[in-house]
Design an enzyme around this catalytic site. Structure first.
Site, short mmCIF file in Angstrom:
data_model
loop_
_atom_site.label_atom_id
_atom_site.label_comp_id
_atom_site.label_asym_id
_atom_site.label_seq_id
_atom_site.Cartn_x
_atom_site.Cartn_y
_atom_site.Cartn_z
N SER A 135 1.24 8.28 1.41
CA SER A 135 0.23 9.02 0.53
C SER A 135 0.72 10.74 0.44
CB SER A 135 -1.22 8.82 0.94
OG SER A 135 -1.95 9.26 0.11
N HIS A 177 -0.03 6.07 -4.77
CA HIS A 177 -1.18 5.42 -5.36
C HIS A 177 -1.33 5.35 -6.94
CE1 HIS A 177 -3.41 6.22 -1.45
NE2 HIS A 177 -3.12 7.38 -1.58
N GLU A 204 0.52 1.45 -4.14
CA GLU A 204 0.03 1.34 -2.55
C GLU A 204 0.83 0.03 -2.17
OE1 GLU A 204 -4.15 1.14 -3.06
OE2 GLU A 204 -4.58 2.93 -3.60
#
Length: 271
Positions: A135, A177, A204
């Site tokens: 992330s 994401h 993801e």
């Protein structure tokens, strides 16, 4: 600049992960990372700086040990003064892999940028130590880091916010994401500034394992979207007014699922 080349040595893997990687049922990405790090001989340093949850580092430490890592330590770097700590630098100098957790990428850049910790990560990666980030930790591995922007499909003049990243690799800009948060527009906006950059959108539970030859393999349950603007014929970015939709002609886009490969140097995709 990317991690400097050292004659006679191979750069370690750079492994951006799109976030929400599977940790219990089929932790394929994290298991492969532990194996690359050396398995029972691995010494992994976790950097939880991006997260404001106190247990993030401890959770990854336990997770990697459960996956077979010989040793895992978490470096509690929460302020710039912590990033000057020689004991933490020494841990990095002795590790076989680094894992940067998710959270807020601006915490990473403002706390680590220009510090001995950031410099050491670049140096050890050049010497063969693998560096992974999930992330926010994925966004910061590139030289140009996306910090925010619009959602949707159509790129706009003000569709992305950028800041300097860690610079382990300088020819890509990474978003995470990707499919789950509908981020194509901001990745297109980012590459429209300069076709030197390749856009990499990570779903993801999906990672790009980028080797020393700048070729990556897709690992995980999702896909990676690659935006290659090298043959772009026209971009309206220079003439666009604030908020305008952009015209981008002759972009090349690849969708790569698990097992597919992409060579960043020659911009070739392989099934």
């Amino acid at each position: 600049m990317p991690s400097p080349n050292i004659e006679g040595q191979q750069r370690g893997y750079v492994i951006p992960i799109g976030g929400a990687e599977e940790k219990i049922d089929n932790p394929e990405i994290l298991q492969k990372f532990v194996e690359l790090a050396g398995g029972k001989d691995a010494y992994i340093c976790v950097i939880p700086t991006a997260s404001q949850l106190e247990d993030t580092g401890d959770r990854y430490q336990t997770l990697f040990n459960d996956l077979g890592a010989g040793k895992t330590v978490s470096l509690p770097i929460t302020e710039r003064s912590d990033a000057q700590n020689q004991a933490y630098v020494d841990c990095l100098e002795n590790c076989t892999a680094v894992f940067i957790t998710g959270g807020n990428q601006l915490r990473l850049s403002t706390i680590l940028g220009g510090t001995p910790i950031a410099k050491t990560i670049r140096q050890i990666n050049a010497r063969g130590v693998h560096v992974a980030g999930t992330s926010a930790g994925a966004a910061i591995v590139s030289q140009h880091m996306i910090t925010g922007g619009s959602t949707g499909i159509v790129p706009t003049e003000d569709g992305v916010n950028l800041a300097p990243g860690m610079g382990l690799i300088n020819t890509v800009v990474i978003d995470q994401h990707f499919n789950q948060r509908n981020r194509l527009s901001r990745l297109l906006s980012a590459v429209s500034y300069n076709p030197f950059l390749i856009g990499i959108g990570l779903d993801e539970d999906t990672a790009a394992f980028i080797d020393e030859n700048n070729e990556f393999t897709v690992v995980g349950s999702g896909a990676i979207t690659v935006v290659d603007p090298s043959d772009i014929e026209y971009s309206s970015m220079a003439e666009a007014r604030r908020g305008d939709a952009l015209t981008l002609l002759n972009l090349k886009v690849h969708i790569l699922a698990a097992g597919s490969r992409y060579n960043i140097g020659n911009r070739q995709a392989f099934a």
